[in-house]
Write an enzyme that holds these catalytic residues in place. Structure first.
Site, PDB file in Angstrom:
ATOM      1  N   CYS A 138     -11.993  67.808  49.016  1.00 53.70           N
ATOM      2  CA  CYS A 138     -12.122  68.129  50.647  1.00 53.70           C
ATOM      3  C   CYS A 138     -11.436  69.284  51.272  1.00 53.70           C
ATOM      4  CB  CYS A 138     -11.408  66.586  51.140  1.00 53.70           C
ATOM      5  SG  CYS A 138     -11.866  66.585  53.043  1.00 53.70           S
ATOM      6  N   HIS A 152     -13.499  62.105  48.449  1.00 53.60           N
ATOM      7  CA  HIS A 152     -12.234  61.966  47.995  1.00 53.60           C
ATOM      8  C   HIS A 152     -12.107  61.119  46.713  1.00 53.60           C
ATOM      9  CE1 HIS A 152      -9.261  63.579  51.022  1.00 53.60           C
ATOM     10  NE2 HIS A 152     -10.452  63.495  51.778  1.00 53.60           N
ATOM     11  N   GLU A 187     -10.200  60.460  44.673  1.00 54.52           N
ATOM     12  CA  GLU A 187      -9.161  59.644  44.244  1.00 54.52           C
ATOM     13  C   GLU A 187      -8.645  58.542  44.982  1.00 54.52           C
ATOM     14  OE1 GLU A 187      -9.595  62.080  46.222  1.00 54.52           O
ATOM     15  OE2 GLU A 187      -8.079  62.197  48.035  1.00 54.52           O
TER      16      GLU A 187
HETATM   17  N1  GLN Z   1     -10.601  68.382  57.878  1.00 57.82           N
HETATM   18  C1  GLN Z   1      -9.702  68.938  57.033  1.00 57.82           C
HETATM   19  C2  GLN Z   1      -9.344  70.282  56.751  1.00 57.82           C
HETATM   20  O1  GLN Z   1     -10.082  71.166  57.435  1.00 57.82           O
HETATM   21  C3  GLN Z   1      -9.907  68.137  55.647  1.00 57.82           C
HETATM   22  C4  GLN Z   1      -9.943  66.800  55.587  1.00 57.82           C
HETATM   23  C5  GLN Z   1      -9.474  66.057  54.343  1.00 57.82           C
HETATM   24  O2  GLN Z   1      -9.037  66.722  53.362  1.00 57.82           O
HETATM   25  N2  GLN Z   1      -9.563  64.977  54.277  1.00 57.82           N
HETATM   26  O3  GLN Z   1      -8.774  70.859  56.241  1.00 57.82           O
END
Ligand code: GLN
Length: 192
Positions: A79, A172, A174
């Site tokens: 992410c 994610h 995890e």
């Molecule tokens: N929207 C977040 C970002 O720009 C990422 C979101 C996340 O890691 N769950 O960093």
């Protein structure tokens, strides 16, 4: 037993440490370059990519991270971690820095407000059963370089990619107790 660090500036560090420990790996948080030196591999967690990038600069980790990752240290970004590994960002904040190394263009918060966060069973190349994937204000990949392999897609866009020693997911792994994606990464670190 490989030693895998989790970049511990901000985000869901603990969940990654727990998942890796469950796989029999020595896992620990990384906040300084001496800890980075101990890593055979590194996880960059989800969180807020702008915050993690700013803290990495303040903690003088940005250049050491670029060096180690550029020199081939296996690294897994989830992410926000995917955003930090990306060479190019769409919809970043002004001047948003990345660590880079992964030849992709990533769009931040790509799934939009309506589906801000969602779950989906995702086929991931190399895994026999789908992964129940959690997307939380997730990015997607808009463009990949020639050396990037797409491992999974959602809404028509890549959400899991691999390029040599680099692995990245929009979701994610995890969260939810399925350690198979981390298992893929541990195999990369162990050179299996
Ligand atoms: N929207 C977040 C970002 O720009 C990422 C979101 C996340 O890691 N769950 O960093």
């Amino acid at each position: 037993m490989p030693a895998i660090g989790v970049l511990a500036l901000q985000g869901d560090v603990r969940e990654h440490v727990a998942t890796l420990t469950g796989l029999g790996v020595e896992a620990f948080g990384v906040r300084r370059s001496s800890e980075l030196d101990r890593c055979d591999g590194l996880v960059i967690p989800g969180g807020e990519s702008t915050t993690i990038a700013k803290l990495a600069r303040i903690f003088e980790l940005l250049e050491p991270l670029r060096e180690r990752i550029g020199a081939g240290m296996p690294t897994f970004g989830t992410c926000a971690g995917m955003i930090l590994l990306a060479d190019r960002i769409v919809d970043g904040t002004a001047g948003q820095e990345t660590i880079g190394g992964l030849d992709i263009t990533v769009r931040r918060n790509a799934f939009g407000r309506q589906v801000d966060s969602f779950e989906e069973d995702l086929d991931v190349r190399g895994l026999p059963e789908p992964v129940h994937a959690f997307f939380i204000r997730a990015p997607w990949v808009e463009q990949v370089g020639d050396s990037v392999e797409v491992l999974a897609s959602a809404a028509g866009h890549p959400v899991a990619v691999r390029q040599e020693h680099l692995l990245a997911t929009s979701f994610h792994p995890e969260v939810g107790g399925d350690a198979r994606v981390h298992g893929v990464f541990v195999d990369m670190v162990a050179g299996r």
